[in-house]
Design an enzyme around this catalytic site. Structure first.
Site, short mmCIF file in Angstrom:
data_model
loop_
_atom_site.label_atom_id
_atom_site.label_comp_id
_atom_site.label_asym_id
_atom_site.label_seq_id
_atom_site.Cartn_x
_atom_site.Cartn_y
_atom_site.Cartn_z
N SER A 142 0.87 -1.18 0.00
CA SER A 142 0.00 0.00 0.00
C SER A 142 0.90 1.23 0.00
O SER A 142 2.10 1.12 0.30
CB SER A 142 -0.85 -0.02 1.28
OG SER A 142 -1.50 1.20 1.47
N TYR A 155 -2.19 -2.01 10.45
CA TYR A 155 -2.26 -2.16 8.99
C TYR A 155 -0.98 -1.60 8.36
O TYR A 155 -0.35 -2.25 7.51
CB TYR A 155 -3.49 -1.40 8.48
CG TYR A 155 -3.70 -1.44 6.99
CD1 TYR A 155 -4.34 -2.52 6.38
CD2 TYR A 155 -3.27 -0.39 6.17
CE1 TYR A 155 -4.54 -2.56 5.01
CE2 TYR A 155 -3.47 -0.43 4.80
CZ TYR A 155 -4.11 -1.50 4.23
OH TYR A 155 -4.30 -1.53 2.86
P1 NAD Z 1 -11.87 -5.56 -0.11
O1 NAD Z 1 -12.31 -5.50 1.30
O2 NAD Z 1 -12.78 -5.04 -1.17
O3 NAD Z 1 -11.46 -7.07 -0.49
C1 NAD Z 1 -10.67 -7.84 0.34
C2 NAD Z 1 -11.05 -9.30 0.13
O4 NAD Z 1 -10.18 -10.08 0.96
C3 NAD Z 1 -12.49 -9.62 0.55
O5 NAD Z 1 -13.14 -10.34 -0.47
C4 NAD Z 1 -12.33 -10.48 1.80
O6 NAD Z 1 -13.35 -11.45 1.97
C5 NAD Z 1 -10.97 -11.13 1.54
N1 NAD Z 1 -10.35 -11.61 2.77
C6 NAD Z 1 -10.28 -11.00 3.97
N2 NAD Z 1 -9.68 -11.81 4.87
C7 NAD Z 1 -9.35 -12.95 4.21
C8 NAD Z 1 -8.70 -14.15 4.59
N3 NAD Z 1 -8.30 -14.36 5.86
N4 NAD Z 1 -8.51 -15.11 3.66
C9 NAD Z 1 -8.93 -14.94 2.38
N5 NAD Z 1 -9.57 -13.82 1.96
C10 NAD Z 1 -9.77 -12.84 2.87
O7 NAD Z 1 -10.46 -4.80 -0.14
P2 NAD Z 1 -9.60 -4.18 -1.34
O8 NAD Z 1 -9.64 -2.72 -1.19
O9 NAD Z 1 -9.96 -4.79 -2.62
O10 NAD Z 1 -8.16 -4.65 -0.87
C11 NAD Z 1 -7.37 -5.59 -1.57
C12 NAD Z 1 -5.92 -5.40 -1.16
O11 NAD Z 1 -5.48 -4.09 -1.54
C13 NAD Z 1 -5.69 -5.49 0.35
O12 NAD Z 1 -4.49 -6.19 0.60
C14 NAD Z 1 -5.56 -4.04 0.78
O13 NAD Z 1 -4.78 -3.89 1.93
C15 NAD Z 1 -4.88 -3.44 -0.44
N6 NAD Z 1 -5.05 -1.98 -0.53
C16 NAD Z 1 -6.29 -1.44 -0.65
C17 NAD Z 1 -6.43 -0.04 -0.69
C18 NAD Z 1 -7.77 0.66 -0.83
O14 NAD Z 1 -7.79 1.89 -0.76
N7 NAD Z 1 -8.86 -0.04 -1.02
C19 NAD Z 1 -5.28 0.77 -0.60
C20 NAD Z 1 -4.04 0.17 -0.47
C21 NAD Z 1 -3.94 -1.21 -0.43
#
Ligand code: NAD
Length: 282
Positions: A142, A155
């Protein structure tokens, strides 16, 4: 022809947000995509819609914190398709709140999913890919993997660790045929921002904070655009990719001017805390 055609991919966290969009786009390019998620109902629903369009996707239940289950999915995929080309370690959670308010279990849960879960996938896929002499592991860090940020200390800790782990493995992977890419998304409009667990605050409060608004104005994109940018970086075999690119500017700014940056964050965090207290009194 796309480089992803007929490639074998596993995407963790494939039921929602970035993972869902990555899966759709990879499958759209002709890849076989194993969409693995702890939320089986949601991931199965997502695959049903994609299968109707003739895409090659499969829903799998996986809790990434279960190291044996993660190993089995990697081994089963390689046994079924003869290889594993791409692992997208994308599953992640955040629990929002100040450290003085949240309990230790909240923090270790975030560490377990974001760091241990990613480590298990990276470890087992890397061993398999070294044997194959090819493969690509894409780890989701991130912008918070290179910058500090309030209300998400655990986080931020996991995303910094993901960055360091993947960078170091990239160095070790020289000559193995295995590629690694670190993805640093900025502000992506997914359920992670709106539906995550919060302690002594709410998502609305956090998203209307000065820092969040500033960050949103400068870098917000949709998960669909984010997935496109990630796949572009994967095609180019980038080692570190900021999506959108402005994240790199924040990173350089912080590296050149760490104390200035930290003081600025503190200043805004104090303002936000005052704002929150006023809101709570109403
Ligand atoms: P999201 O919440 O839309 O999706 C995350 C998915 O991970 C969900 O489907 C959830 O069910 C699954 N999940 C959670 N715990 C789990 C586990 N123990 N085993 C298997 N699956 C699991 O989130 P997103 O925004 O799509 O995030 C995806 C990645 O991107 C993450 O690693 C997040 O940290 C990173 N990220 C997101 C952002 C943002 O602004 N959304 C910014 C930086 C990084």
């Amino acid at each position: 022809m796309s480089i992803f055609k007929d490639k074998i991919c596993i995407v963790t966290g494939g039921a929602s947000g970035i993972g869902l969009n990555l899966s759709k786009q990879l499958a759209g390019h002709g890849a076989h995509v194993i969409m693995a998620d702890i939320n089986f109902e949601q991931v199965e629903k997502a695959t049903e819609a994609l299968l109707k369009n003739g895409l090659k996707v499969k829903a799998v239940k996986l809790d990434v914190t279960d190291k044996f289950a993660f190993k089995k999915i990697i081994e089963d995929t390689a046994a079924e398709y003869g290889k594993l080309d791409y692992l997208f370690n994308n599953a992640g959670i955040v629990i929002i709140g100040e450290v003085r308010d949240i309990n230790l279990d909240h923090m270790t849960r975030v560490l377990d999913v974001n760091l241990n879960g990613l480590l298990y996938g990276t470890y087992h896929a890397y061993h398999l890919m070294v044997k194959q002499g090819s493969g690509h592991i894409i780890n989701l860090s991130s912008v918070e993997g290179v910058l500090p940020f309030p209300l998400t200390a655990s986080y931020v800790g996991t995303k910094h660790a993901v960055f360091g782990l993947t960078e170091s493995l990239w160095v070790e992977a020289a000559g193995t045929g295995v590629d690694l890419t670190i993805i640093c998304p900025g502000y992506i409009r997914t359920p992670l921002l709106t539906d995550s667990e919060t302690v002594n605050t709410t998502s609305e409060n956090v998203l209307s904070s000065y820092l969040a608004i500033l960050f949103e104005k400068l870098s917000a994109i949709t998960p669909d655009v984010c997935a496109k940018l990630i796949l572009k970086a994967v095609i180019k075999k980038k080692t570190i990719a900021f999506v959108p690119k402005i994240g790199r500017l924040f990173w350089w700014n912080y590296r050149i001017w760490p104390m200035g940056y930290l003081r600025m964050l503190r200043f805004f965090h104090r303002l936000d805390r005052k704002r929150l207290k006023k809101l709570q009194k109403r």
